[in-house]
Design an enzyme around this catalytic site. Structure first.
Site, PDB file in Angstrom:
ATOM      1  N   LYS A  26      10.229  16.414  -8.127  1.00 32.73           N
ATOM      2  CA  LYS A  26      10.504  16.810  -6.872  1.00 32.73           C
ATOM      3  C   LYS A  26       9.663  17.982  -6.643  1.00 32.73           C
ATOM      4  O   LYS A  26       9.046  18.364  -5.392  1.00 32.73           O
ATOM      5  CB  LYS A  26      11.711  16.692  -6.414  1.00 32.73           C
ATOM      6  N   LYS A  74       3.030   1.525  -7.423  1.00 33.92           N
ATOM      7  CA  LYS A  74       4.474   1.409  -7.078  1.00 33.92           C
ATOM      8  C   LYS A  74       4.910   1.721  -5.680  1.00 33.92           C
ATOM      9  O   LYS A  74       4.431   2.590  -5.085  1.00 33.92           O
ATOM     10  CB  LYS A  74       5.347   2.440  -8.078  1.00 33.92           C
ATOM     11  N   LYS A 114       8.544   5.442  -0.785  1.00 29.24           N
ATOM     12  CA  LYS A 114       8.407   5.925   0.771  1.00 29.24           C
ATOM     13  C   LYS A 114       7.558   7.278   0.276  1.00 29.24           C
ATOM     14  O   LYS A 114       6.746   7.647   1.291  1.00 29.24           O
ATOM     15  CB  LYS A 114       9.690   6.362   1.165  1.00 29.24           C
TER      16      LYS A 114
END
Ligand code: ADP
Ligand code: TRP
Length: 324
Positions: free
Chosen positions: A110, A190, A193
């Site tokens: 992240k 993969k 979103k």
């Protein structure tokens, strides 16, 4: 056997979420006691507004119910309806080494995506461990990406047991479905979103047909020639929805040649659209009955609070926060 899992309300659900998380959870509700929750405290680590958080939380409740969660089988609730989880997260944090959190991929990933590093994002695995341990869960169905968080959970449970008494916490096992571990996206990476390559579970028919038609990546083999089956995104997605016979027929049609990708995409769309028809119909009904969602979540929260209270009383006594 008690199963527990959480899903973050972070936007429109896609078929990767369905095969990787929702379908396994729905199947497990018949095999033991199930506790499923909407991880809205977790979603706050990346959410931009209160409005969006509320909308996504409710949207996920509707979609999970539409996908087959049965409220008389599974205890279904919003994480924030049981704020006690934060107390347990704090208690677990006191035995949680910094190094353990620093090694977590999800946090590092992240940060790499440019999400600001808050304390909450860093401490996320301690809250996730509290989610799991608060309900004395035996097994946790999760995607591969969450495996490390389960290891943190087991580590913290073990440390607490060493310090405050064996048997204080159960050590939960992850359940990771290998069959549907990775659903490919429309571009073959993969499905996620974050990559903008998703096929939503729910949406408007015309737009979804167009999405499959325009965005599923194919090569430039001419219509009349045989087409490669290795690495075919159409085939990988079709396999999720079609019967084995239908799938074998599409493989054979690839090998024979004479059928264009447009036709294969049409068949892919039809099988996908049929697969989710029952869920779509249930969703229509749920959307027309908003009180139903409220009452399911409230009943779930009440049961979850009952369980949470029992665990917290035990833990508070063990660590010295209560003395009666
Ligand atoms: P996203 O990658 O779109 O942000 P999340 O990380 O919110 O999805 O994932 C929610 C759940 O869905 C997790 O249990 C995750 O393992 C599962 N999941 C997400 N994408 C896939 C995929 N492509 N294949 C299988 N499972 C997936
Ligand atoms: N971290 C999980 C995800 O991003 C969601 C989650 C939060 C969870 N708490 C949990 C999953 C407890 C399983 C158990 O997908």
């Amino acid at each position: 056997m008690r199963f527990l899992t959480g899903l973050q309300p972070s936007g429109q659900l896609h078929i990767g979420n369905y095969f990787g998380a929702i379908q396994p959870a729905v199947e497990l509700q018949h095999k033991g006691e199930a506790f499923y929750f909407i991880a809205n405290y977790h979603a706050m680590t990346t959410m931009e507004s209160a409005e969006k958080l509320r909308e996504n939380t409710r949207g996920l409740a509707v979609d999970f119910l539409a996908c087959g969660l049965e409220p008389d089988k599974a205890v279904f609730f919003a994480q924030s309806a049981v704020p006690e989880v934060n107390e347990l997260a704090w208690i677990l944090s006191t035995v949680c080494p910094m190094g353990l959190l620093e090694r977590c991929h999800s946090y590092k990933e992240k940060m790499a995506r440019g999400i600001a590093a808050s304390h909450a994002l860093f401490a996320y695995p301690a809250l996730m461990a509290a989610d799991i341990l608060l309900y004395d869960s035996d097994a946790v169905p999760v995607g591969k990406d969450q495996k490390q968080h389960l290891e943190v959970t087991r580590d913290l449970a073990g440390k607490m047991n060493d310090l405050f008494g064996e048997g204080l916490f159960k050590l939960p096992e992850p359940i990771i479905s290998e069959v549907t571990a990775v659903v490919p996206g429309l571009d073959g990476q993969k499905m996620s979103k974050s990559y903008g390559n998703t096929l939503p579970i729910f949406g408007e028919e015309k737009a979804l047909r167009k999405l499959i038609n325009k965005k599923v990546v194919t090569d430039a083999t001419p219509l009349e020639d045989p087409k490669p089956t290795e690495g075919s995104i159409i085939l990988a997605l079709y396999k999720l929805f079609a019967t084995p016979e239908q799938y074998a027929e599409m493989v054979a049609a690839h090998e024979r040649g004479g059928v264009g990708y447009g036709q294969f995409k049409k068949e892919l769309f039809e099988s996908y659209w049929e697969f989710f028809r029952p869920a779509r119909e249930r969703r229509e009904w749920i959307l027309a009955h908003p009180d139903y969602v409220d009452s399911v979540l409230e009943a779930g929260a009440e049961k979850a609070r009952g369980e949470a209270a029992k665990t917290l009383a035990r833990v508070r006594a063990a660590v010295g926060l209560s003395w009666v």
